[in-house]
Design an enzyme around this catalytic site. Structure first.
Site, PDB file in Angstrom:
ATOM      1  N   CYS A 256       0.690  -1.177  -0.070  1.00 18.67           N
ATOM      2  CA  CYS A 256      -0.004  -0.039   0.139  1.00 18.67           C
ATOM      3  C   CYS A 256       0.938   1.323   0.017  1.00 18.67           C
ATOM      4  CB  CYS A 256      -1.161  -0.046   1.126  1.00 18.67           C
ATOM      5  SG  CYS A 256      -0.004  -0.234   2.861  1.00 18.67           S
ATOM      6  N   CYS A 277      -6.547   2.389   9.261  1.00 17.56           N
ATOM      7  CA  CYS A 277      -5.403   1.803   8.892  1.00 17.56           C
ATOM      8  C   CYS A 277      -4.652   1.397  10.349  1.00 17.56           C
ATOM      9  CB  CYS A 277      -4.472   2.919   7.966  1.00 17.56           C
ATOM     10  SG  CYS A 277      -2.875   2.405   7.862  1.00 17.56           S
ATOM     11  N   ASP A 278      -3.729   0.549  10.288  1.00 18.34           N
ATOM     12  CA  ASP A 278      -3.043   0.323  11.452  1.00 18.34           C
ATOM     13  C   ASP A 278      -2.295   1.431  11.917  1.00 18.34           C
ATOM     14  OD1 ASP A 278       0.288  -1.379  12.104  1.00 18.34           O
ATOM     15  OD2 ASP A 278      -1.804  -1.875  13.091  1.00 18.34           O
ATOM     16  N   CYS A 319       5.591  15.882  -6.849  1.00 18.97           N
ATOM     17  CA  CYS A 319       5.669  14.442  -6.697  1.00 18.97           C
ATOM     18  C   CYS A 319       4.971  13.769  -7.948  1.00 18.97           C
ATOM     19  CB  CYS A 319       4.833  13.783  -5.628  1.00 18.97           C
ATOM     20  SG  CYS A 319       5.598  14.119  -4.022  1.00 18.97           S
ATOM     21  N   CYS A 328       6.929   5.462  -6.014  1.00 12.58           N
ATOM     22  CA  CYS A 328       6.615   5.947  -4.701  1.00 12.58           C
ATOM     23  C   CYS A 328       5.279   6.359  -4.389  1.00 12.58           C
ATOM     24  CB  CYS A 328       7.637   7.173  -4.512  1.00 12.58           C
ATOM     25  SG  CYS A 328       7.508   8.120  -3.062  1.00 12.58           S
ATOM     26  N   CYS A 351      11.284  11.522   1.533  1.00 12.38           N
ATOM     27  CA  CYS A 351      11.467  11.725   0.071  1.00 12.38           C
ATOM     28  C   CYS A 351      12.827  11.535  -0.201  1.00 12.38           C
ATOM     29  CB  CYS A 351      10.774  13.194  -0.088  1.00 12.38           C
ATOM     30  SG  CYS A 351      10.887  13.672  -1.922  1.00 12.38           S
TER      31      CYS A 351
END
Length: 420
Positions: A256, A277-278, A319, A328, A351
């Site tokens: 993910c 999400c965890d 990005c 990424c 980054c």
């Protein structure tokens, strides 16, 4: 409601409870969500409701139950025996279950090994490298080292025919030692390895001392990749390298953190509460509870879909035009708290690490992808590199610095290990 696409729930049978006191653990803080005196144990009725709901919401025919923590073995063997019984009771004909367990391995004994092998559990264990690096961050509750106990747990698994995956947290203590860490796993006979960067922030928003520096992470991955691509392709699966190899071959990554969007890996606490999400187990990301809400509806809810799409939609402009952007996709949203040089928010803290590593590895990955398209194994790249670099290794003196860049003399490094 059955979900439209596969999803995963990281179920926490004992919540954040653990028998270790890892300095960098992000999940222990979730205990603050619960009242004092909370008994962090999943009740039998919650377990049954969850098993039935997860099977009912899964597209099938494979249903993957993931058991995490804290330390999930603290739930006890009887908990998992009951889980397997319930899975078989609720599983439709022709479907099957896969169970995976992520553990620190320190509590595993023969009874655990026999059970996990009998029911074909996939097991992941946590090791941070050699003892002095592992124990620096992963002591027991009384400060006792855990490395030896983890290796005994690994031996138990292997004695029962289980070869576990290894998760190595990459933090400020072990990141400066890339080859020491990697070669420890090579010598241990590990066949599947993942490096997971530690990024933690304190209450004031600053970086926790355990957080890996982007420059150190980039250098670590490059040094390990250089060794792996020359000697270990096909022998050791390193998830950090094989996932971008998929991308180089024109396929989407499974992870993910490398995908364009996220939101298909959720977390469930011991009380049945479901979170986005965890890494986002907090009040703002609580979706509901499996004991009161339909699991499939929660997974496909507007809130959860928006959470997953925000990874793409909030991506900084830099990005979107980055050369390594396809590898990424902005990284994990939990790490996107930096700003670009133009002041645009949502830049990933890591980054610089991603730029360094993907920029370095991409030519090799693209060559490996070309070999695969031509019907050759990706490991064929090792023969090509060996041929191209033969002269450099042959002309290196025994007392000269090793060409691998370790800083050690050649005779004490790759020559002694017979790596080239």
């Amino acid at each position: 409601m059955r979900a439209a696409e596969p999803f995963l729930v990281m179920a926490k049978p004992v919540g954040p409870v653990c028998n270790l006191d890892c300095g960098y653990c992000y999940y222990l803080d979730t205990s603050a969500l619960f009242p004092a005196g909370e008994r962090f144990r999943m009740r039998p009725e919650v377990l049954e409701t969850y098993v039935a709901a997860f099977i009912a919401a899964s597209p099938g025919p494979l249903v993957h139950f993931a058991w995490h923590g804290g330390e999930p073995t603290l739930a006890g063997l009887d908990f998992y025996r009951r889980a397997v019984e319930l899975q078989q009771h609720y599983l439709p004909e022709g479907w099957r279950c896969l169970n995976s367990l992520q553990t620190n391995a320190t509590l595993l004994d023969d009874a655990w090994g026999a059970f996990l092998a009998r029911h074909h559990f996939a097991v992941g264990i946590s090791l941070d490298g050699p003892a002095h690096l592992h124990d620096a961050g992963r002591p027991g509750r009384r400060g006792r080292p855990s490395h030896g106990r983890a290796l005994r747990g690994l031996a138990v698994l292997r004695a029962h025919g289980i070869e576990p995956d290894v998760l190595c947290a990459l933090h400020s203590r072990n990141a400066p030692h890339p080859l020491d860490v990697y070669r420890f796993f090579v010598d241990l006979g590990v066949t599947w390895l993942q490096f997971l960067p530690v990024v933690r922030r304190d209450a004031a928003g600053g970086l926790d001392p355990w957080s890996v520096l982007p420059e150190a992470m980039g250098e670590f991955l490059c040094r390990v990749f250089d060794e792996w691509v020359r000697y270990d392709v096909g022998r050791i699966g390193v998830q950090n390298f094989l996932e971008p190899l998929l991308v180089a071959g024109g396929r989407p990554a499974n992870l993910c953190v490398m995908a364009e969007t996220c939101g298909r890996v959720l977390a469930m606490e011991h009380d049945g509460s479901l979170y986005a999400c965890d890494h986002f187990v907090d009040g703002a990301h609580r979706l509901g509870t499996v004991t009161e809400d339909d699991l499939g509806t929660l997974v496909e809810s507007v809130a959860q879909l928006a959470f997953g799409q925000a990874k793409r939609d909030a991506l900084p402009d830099v990005c979107r035009t980055c050369a390594v952007g396809p590898y990424c996709h902005g990284g994990c949203p939990k790490d996107r708290f930096a700003s670009t040089s133009d002041g645009e928010p949502d830049l990933n803290y890591l980054c610089a690490a991603n730029l360094r590593f993907y920029g370095h590895a991409r030519p090799y990955l693209e060559r490996m992808a070309t070999l695969v398209r031509a019907g050759q194994p990706p490991g064929a790249v090792m023969r090509e590199l060996a041929s191209a670099e033969h002269h450099r290794w042959r002309t290196t003196g025994r007392n000269a610095p090793c060409p691998c860049g370790s800083g050690a003399k050649y005779k004490h490094c790759c020559l002694a290990r017979r790596r080239p």
